[in-house]
Design an enzyme around this catalytic site. Structure first.
Site, PDB file in Angstrom:
ATOM      1  N   HIS A  34       0.846  -1.191   0.000  1.00  0.00           N
ATOM      2  CA  HIS A  34       0.000   0.000   0.000  1.00  0.00           C
ATOM      3  C   HIS A  34       0.882   1.243   0.000  1.00  0.00           C
ATOM      4  CE1 HIS A  34      -3.466  -2.270   1.902  1.00  0.00           C
ATOM      5  NE2 HIS A  34      -2.467  -2.998   2.360  1.00  0.00           N
ATOM      6  N   TYR A  35       0.307   2.364  -0.399  1.00  0.00           N
ATOM      7  CA  TYR A  35       0.897   3.643   0.007  1.00  0.00           C
ATOM      8  C   TYR A  35      -0.045   4.249   1.028  1.00  0.00           C
ATOM      9  CZ  TYR A  35      -1.973   6.318  -3.496  1.00  0.00           C
ATOM     10  OH  TYR A  35      -2.973   6.877  -4.242  1.00  0.00           O
ATOM     11  N   THR A  36       0.509   5.135   1.867  1.00  0.00           N
ATOM     12  CA  THR A  36      -0.309   5.704   2.934  1.00  0.00           C
ATOM     13  C   THR A  36      -1.296   6.744   2.386  1.00  0.00           C
ATOM     14  OG1 THR A  36       1.453   7.284   3.345  1.00  0.00           O
ATOM     15  CG2 THR A  36       1.387   5.326   4.756  1.00  0.00           C
ATOM     16  N   GLU A  99       2.504  -0.878   4.592  1.00  0.00           N
ATOM     17  CA  GLU A  99       2.191   0.509   4.217  1.00  0.00           C
ATOM     18  C   GLU A  99       3.493   1.243   3.925  1.00  0.00           C
ATOM     19  OE1 GLU A  99      -0.487   2.329   3.701  1.00  0.00           O
ATOM     20  OE2 GLU A  99      -2.145   1.164   4.558  1.00  0.00           O
ATOM     21  N   HIS A 141      -2.512  -3.279  -3.387  1.00  0.00           N
ATOM     22  CA  HIS A 141      -3.862  -3.156  -2.829  1.00  0.00           C
ATOM     23  C   HIS A 141      -4.872  -3.016  -3.977  1.00  0.00           C
ATOM     24  CE1 HIS A 141      -6.585  -1.096   0.414  1.00  0.00           C
ATOM     25  NE2 HIS A 141      -6.965  -2.314   0.115  1.00  0.00           N
ATOM     26  N   ASP A 151      -3.784   2.218  -4.761  1.00  0.00           N
ATOM     27  CA  ASP A 151      -2.421   2.203  -4.213  1.00  0.00           C
ATOM     28  C   ASP A 151      -1.756   0.832  -4.396  1.00  0.00           C
ATOM     29  OD1 ASP A 151      -4.409   1.382  -2.191  1.00  0.00           O
ATOM     30  OD2 ASP A 151      -2.746   1.240  -0.795  1.00  0.00           O
TER      31      ASP A 151
HETATM   32 ZN   LIG Z   1      -4.092   0.445   0.615  1.00  0.00          ZN
END
Ligand SMILES: [Zn+2]
Length: 253
Positions: A34-36, A99, A141, A151
């Site tokens: 994921h990215y935040t 993340e 994700h 993301d």
């Molecule tokens: Zn995510």
């Protein structure tokens, strides 16, 4: 809050209260990246550790490569939400969630610093070895939740990860002209495309009609595997890349 011992030796522990039991005693066999998508790493990390947020992840990777572990790997972290891969809906019960601090699309999709990617690679290799996770099960994700999630985005360097032994990849076919399929198209070629996406793991419905959902799945595929153009149109380059990815999958006996 109860602390725990880090599973990854280079991680510092900052426990999040947001976790539970993996369903049916499952072991993780996927990694979800994921990215935040928040303006600052501090605000993202703080949110992931707050009970009221009801979200968490196993690992948080700072821009400088520092790694924080929030949830023990044996526990079910709450990072993926509603999603599906190969017909399995409870992604959280079978995955490790990572993340990566990055402001994401809302922040203009900044580059991921080299140190941060090196740290993600090392972390994925470590988790992958510990749980025997297959390369093709290191996913975005957006792969498991198309349309709803985008993301870690089309600038995430999947090719670089692959060259370091993480994830599944083939070089994308160049974008050229030729026949393509898009929203509103119907017929056997659309059905074939949907079958290929589904065979790879996407929750694509095989209907023979290129629906809004099909376009969303194509877009998710492009965001990961054909990043040069993410438009939901199944052009020759997209279909050829998908075809070669499928051929490159290890055969299970
Ligand atoms: Zn995510």
């Amino acid at each position: 809050m109860t602390s725990f011992e880090a599973d990854y030796s280079k991680a510092c522990v900052q426990p999040s209260p947001n976790h539970g039991v993996r369903a049916d005693g499952r072991k993780p066999d996927m990694i979800i990246l994921h990215y935040t998508g928040m303006p600052t790493p501090e605000s993202a990390l703080d949110w992931l550790c707050r009970e009221e947020s009801e979200v968490s992840c196993h690992y948080f990777v700072h821009e400088n490569g520092d790694v924080v572990q929030l949830v023990a790997e044996a526990r079910r972290a709450w990072h993926a939400g509603k999603g599906s891969w190969h017909g399995e809906g409870d992604i959280n019960s079978r995955s490790i969630g990572i993340e990566i601090a990055n402001a994401g699309h809302p922040g203009g999709l900044p580059d991921f610093p080299k140190k941060q990617i090196a740290a993600v690679i090392e972390l994925c290799r470590d988790c992958g070895k510990r749980w025997s996770i297959a390369p093709e099960r290191v996913l975005a994700h957006s792969d498991v939740a198309p349309i709803r999630k985008v993301d870690p985005g089309e600038k995430f360097p999947w090719a670089e990860l692959h060259h370091a032994g993480v994830g599944h990849w083939v070089d994308p076919a160049p974008i050229t002209g030729g026949r393509f399929f898009q929203r509103g198209d119907c017929g056997q070629p659309v059905e074939a495309l949907q079958s290929m996406l589904s065979l790879y793991g996407y929750a694509t419905e095989i209907t023979g009609e290129f629906s809004e959902r099909t376009a969303g799945d194509v877009e998710a595929f492009q965001r990961h595997f054909r990043q040069e153009r993410v438009d939901g149109i199944a052009d020759f380059s997209t279909i050829d890349t998908l075809h070669r990815l499928l051929s490159a999958l290890p055969r299970y006996s």
